[in-house]
Design an enzyme around this catalytic site. Structure first.
Site, PDB file in Angstrom:
ATOM      1  N   HIS A 197      -4.288  26.760 -33.092  1.00  0.00           N
ATOM      2  CA  HIS A 197      -3.004  26.374 -32.516  1.00  0.00           C
ATOM      3  C   HIS A 197      -1.995  27.491 -32.717  1.00  0.00           C
ATOM      4  O   HIS A 197      -2.150  28.357 -33.588  1.00  0.00           O
ATOM      5  CB  HIS A 197      -2.462  25.094 -33.168  1.00  0.00           C
ATOM      6  CG  HIS A 197      -3.284  23.876 -32.883  1.00  0.00           C
ATOM      7  ND1 HIS A 197      -3.135  23.127 -31.741  1.00  0.00           N
ATOM      8  CD2 HIS A 197      -4.262  23.275 -33.604  1.00  0.00           C
ATOM      9  CE1 HIS A 197      -3.985  22.113 -31.765  1.00  0.00           C
ATOM     10  NE2 HIS A 197      -4.686  22.186 -32.881  1.00  0.00           N
TER      11      HIS A 197
ATOM     12  N   HIS B 103      -4.209  17.491 -35.828  1.00  0.00           N
ATOM     13  CA  HIS B 103      -4.386  17.537 -37.280  1.00  0.00           C
ATOM     14  C   HIS B 103      -3.036  17.515 -37.996  1.00  0.00           C
ATOM     15  O   HIS B 103      -2.887  16.869 -39.042  1.00  0.00           O
ATOM     16  CB  HIS B 103      -5.159  18.797 -37.678  1.00  0.00           C
ATOM     17  CG  HIS B 103      -6.631  18.721 -37.415  1.00  0.00           C
ATOM     18  ND1 HIS B 103      -7.164  18.704 -36.144  1.00  0.00           N
ATOM     19  CD2 HIS B 103      -7.695  18.653 -38.283  1.00  0.00           C
ATOM     20  CE1 HIS B 103      -8.484  18.639 -36.230  1.00  0.00           C
ATOM     21  NE2 HIS B 103      -8.835  18.610 -37.502  1.00  0.00           N
TER      22      HIS B 103
END
Length: 283
Positions: free
Chosen positions: A246, A204
């Site tokens: 993440h 992303h």
């Protein structure tokens, strides 16, 4: 007959049992030296053999064993010494990794509904979907199909190629690094693939950085819209950490990788002539 006083003095001096007498005197042999030659001659022994036997006495053997042990324990093998002395770079990387894991866990405030900021988790998931690859590919393909001008088709085609390139490069890096996602992450992401179980880098973040640069460079946008594009790219990266998807380093490296991917797209830019040839073959 020797006097008791002489016997006691000999016992205190550490002498050995009586070996023989010479001229009315008793001779004592020390354990640490060979007997006198005249006693060796009486016993029919060779002086060299006696010295060898004396050197092989228990006291000497114990002394040699202790000296060998002390010498062997003074140092370690070279490879063990290397392991016990890590390099400065290794210590620095370990420290940075520990800080990264600690900071990522502290910032994962939307990892679940019970987290401190769990109430804004739906908003973070909406931002997550806005940076997903499938909506971007579908939207770009639709704009390419609906575009009437050659310039618009050229831009949309190169954006579509850039998105495909991003998916390939991120998948390769994830498959090579194979870093696991944070332990507090919940695998409830939208439309995941097998490689998405790995964390490094953030796809992303790479997509947000690359598409943000692409839109700012090739679309004529007003100042508020340009600010909105930058804010959207930043929020996509931040949402990855807040949701626990993440670590911080995954997002930071993802931004840098997406920034570099745009430079690669500019190098591989498809001209209108190439576009017309591709459209002619598809028609």
């Amino acid at each position: 007959m020797p006097s008791p006083k002489a016997s006691r003095s000999a016992g205190r001096s550490g002498g050995s049992p009586v070996l023989g007498s010479s001229n009315g005197r008793y001779e004592f042999m020390s354990l640490n030296r060979a007997p006198p030659p005249h006693l060796l001659q009486r016993q029919g022994s060779d002086p060299a053999t006696a010295r060898l036997r004396a050197s092989e006495s228990p006291t000497r053997r114990r002394g040699s064993g202790s000296s060998t042990g002390s010498t062997g324990g003074q140092g370690l093998p070279e490879e063990d010494s290397i392991r016990l002395n890590p390099s400065i770079i290794g210590v620095a990387l370990s420290s940075l990794l520990a800080i990264d894991l600690w900071l990522s866990k502290r910032l994962g405030v939307c990892a679940c509904e019970d987290s401190s900021w769990g109430s804004i988790r739906p908003l973070m998931k909406l931002i997550e979907i806005s940076g997903h690859g499938i909506p971007w590919l579908a939207g770009t393909a639709y704009c390419l199909y609906k575009s009437d001008s050659a310039a618009g088709q050229e831009v949309m085609l190169n954006l579509f190629v850039a998105l495909l390139l991003d998916l390939v490069l991120v998948g390769i890096v994830k498959a090579v690094v194979r870093r696991r996602r944070p332990a507090h992450n919940r695998m409830d992401m939208f439309a995941t693939f097998s490689v998405d179980r790995y964390s490094f880098p953030s796809g992303h973040a790479t997509r947000a950085a690359m598409c943000g640069r692409f839109l700012l460079a090739h679309l004529v946008l007003a100042a508020p819209l340009r600010v909105l594009v930058l804010l959207w790219a930043s929020m996509v990266g931040l949402s990855r950490v807040l949701l626990g998807r993440h670590n911080v380093t995954d997002v930071v490296f993802g931004f840098w990788m997406g920034y570099c991917q745009y430079n690669l797209v500019e190098m591989l830019w498809l001209s209108p002539q190439v576009l017309q040839g591709l459209l002619g073959q598809l028609a």
